[in-house]
Design an enzyme around this catalytic site. Sequence first.
Site, PDB file in Angstrom:
ATOM      1  N   ASN A   1       0.813  -1.210   0.000  1.00 13.08           N
ATOM      2  CA  ASN A   1       0.000   0.000   0.000  1.00 13.08           C
ATOM      3  C   ASN A   1       0.849   1.265   0.000  1.00 13.08           C
ATOM      4  O   ASN A   1       0.424   2.302  -0.518  1.00 13.08           O
ATOM      5  CB  ASN A   1      -0.927   0.018   1.214  1.00 13.08           C
ATOM      6  CG  ASN A   1      -2.253  -0.675   0.967  1.00 13.08           C
ATOM      7  OD1 ASN A   1      -3.311  -0.131   1.225  1.00 13.08           O
ATOM      8  ND2 ASN A   1      -2.195  -1.887   0.458  1.00 13.08           N
TER       9      ASN A   1
ATOM     10  N   ASN B   1      -4.473   5.164   5.975  1.00 15.14           N
ATOM     11  CA  ASN B   1      -5.295   5.202   4.764  1.00 15.14           C
ATOM     12  C   ASN B   1      -6.545   4.352   4.974  1.00 15.14           C
ATOM     13  O   ASN B   1      -6.444   3.167   5.289  1.00 15.14           O
ATOM     14  CB  ASN B   1      -4.481   4.673   3.582  1.00 15.14           C
ATOM     15  CG  ASN B   1      -5.299   4.467   2.325  1.00 15.14           C
ATOM     16  OD1 ASN B   1      -5.200   3.450   1.669  1.00 15.14           O
ATOM     17  ND2 ASN B   1      -6.120   5.438   1.980  1.00 15.14           N
TER      18      ASN B   1
ATOM     19  N   ARG C   1      -2.278  -9.095  -5.342  1.00 19.00           N
ATOM     20  CA  ARG C   1      -3.293  -8.951  -4.307  1.00 19.00           C
ATOM     21  C   ARG C   1      -4.328 -10.077  -4.379  1.00 19.00           C
ATOM     22  O   ARG C   1      -4.850 -10.510  -3.339  1.00 19.00           O
ATOM     23  CB  ARG C   1      -3.957  -7.580  -4.404  1.00 19.00           C
ATOM     24  CG  ARG C   1      -3.002  -6.467  -3.990  1.00 19.00           C
ATOM     25  CD  ARG C   1      -3.668  -5.134  -3.843  1.00 19.00           C
ATOM     26  NE  ARG C   1      -4.775  -5.140  -2.900  1.00 19.00           N
ATOM     27  CZ  ARG C   1      -5.182  -4.056  -2.249  1.00 19.00           C
ATOM     28  NH1 ARG C   1      -4.578  -2.890  -2.433  1.00 19.00           N
ATOM     29  NH2 ARG C   1      -6.208  -4.108  -1.425  1.00 19.00           N
TER      30      ARG C   1
ATOM     31  N   HIS D   1      -9.571   6.935  -4.060  1.00 20.80           N
ATOM     32  CA  HIS D   1      -9.411   6.557  -2.652  1.00 20.80           C
ATOM     33  C   HIS D   1      -7.962   6.298  -2.267  1.00 20.80           C
ATOM     34  O   HIS D   1      -7.618   6.347  -1.093  1.00 20.80           O
ATOM     35  CB  HIS D   1     -10.245   5.288  -2.404  1.00 20.80           C
ATOM     36  CG  HIS D   1     -10.354   4.884  -0.987  1.00 20.80           C
ATOM     37  ND1 HIS D   1     -10.834   5.730   0.000  1.00 20.80           N
ATOM     38  CD2 HIS D   1     -10.054   3.719  -0.348  1.00 20.80           C
ATOM     39  CE1 HIS D   1     -10.827   5.100   1.163  1.00 20.80           C
ATOM     40  NE2 HIS D   1     -10.359   3.893   0.990  1.00 20.80           N
TER      41      HIS D   1
END
Length: 288
Positions: free
Chosen positions: A44, A103, A183, A261
């Site tokens: 991330n 985050n 991921r 985002h």
Amino acid sequence: MTRTDSEYSVRTHGIEISLTDTGGDGHPVVLLHGGGPGASGMSNFSRNVDALATSHRVIVPDMPGYGRSTKHVDHDDPFGYLAGAMRGMLDEIGVAQAHLVGNSYGGAAALRLALDTPHRVGKLVLMGPGGIGTTRRLPTDGLKSLLGYYSGDGPTREKLSAFLRTYLVYDGTAVPDELIDLRYQASLDPQVMADPPLRRPSSLRALWRMDLTRDKRLRHLSNPTLVLWGRDDKVNRPDGGPMLVDLMPNAELVMTSRTGHWLQWERAELFNQLVGDFLSSESLWSTT
């Protein structure tokens, strides 16, 4: 400043926390990642660690439920559980106080940690944090996509690709296939599939606990706070930014256009400059 990089695990309250410890003698900064499928600390913040480590000791954990850490989260009070785990991690590595950068899911954990033990936190950076006004409106389409990943026909690469490219960022073409593959494989961990770390609240009480804007302590939280929000965030509504600034006595807001985002990834150069300046300045906000 002498820089060293190391990866190790600590155990606190029966929880195994895996972390990367980067940097040297600067004030510690903890980077707390979001809660999307297959997330981890370093994936991330891959575009931010090097820049922040030039002046700080940067600690990047895999939060419980993710990466190489214990695959369990208390769904009755998830943000409180995560905050406790991160505080326990700091105890184990001998850090009395750290700046927190969070985050989304990690932003909610950072804010809850500060609410519970403000003396353990220096400055706060919250990027599109969760837990902001969550009991006041229905979930966004992005949050529905995130919460539905393990339900129905279960996890698929197509579901993950849709979440990352449609909801996580402004420009979906910027997300490489390699990131989706990485991921997706991480999201298939059997322990995670059996007990997903991020799910719909288990009760009305849990939902209430997860709305941090209803916590009366927020109006008295004096830690200097930088709120960052992408104007095109489809997971957590951008109007959460002004809401936080109205509630918190020592907060500043920066909102960016053409940003979703994942601001620290999409706008890495800007993020690194803003956060580095904010954390290094003596005042709430640098004037240089």
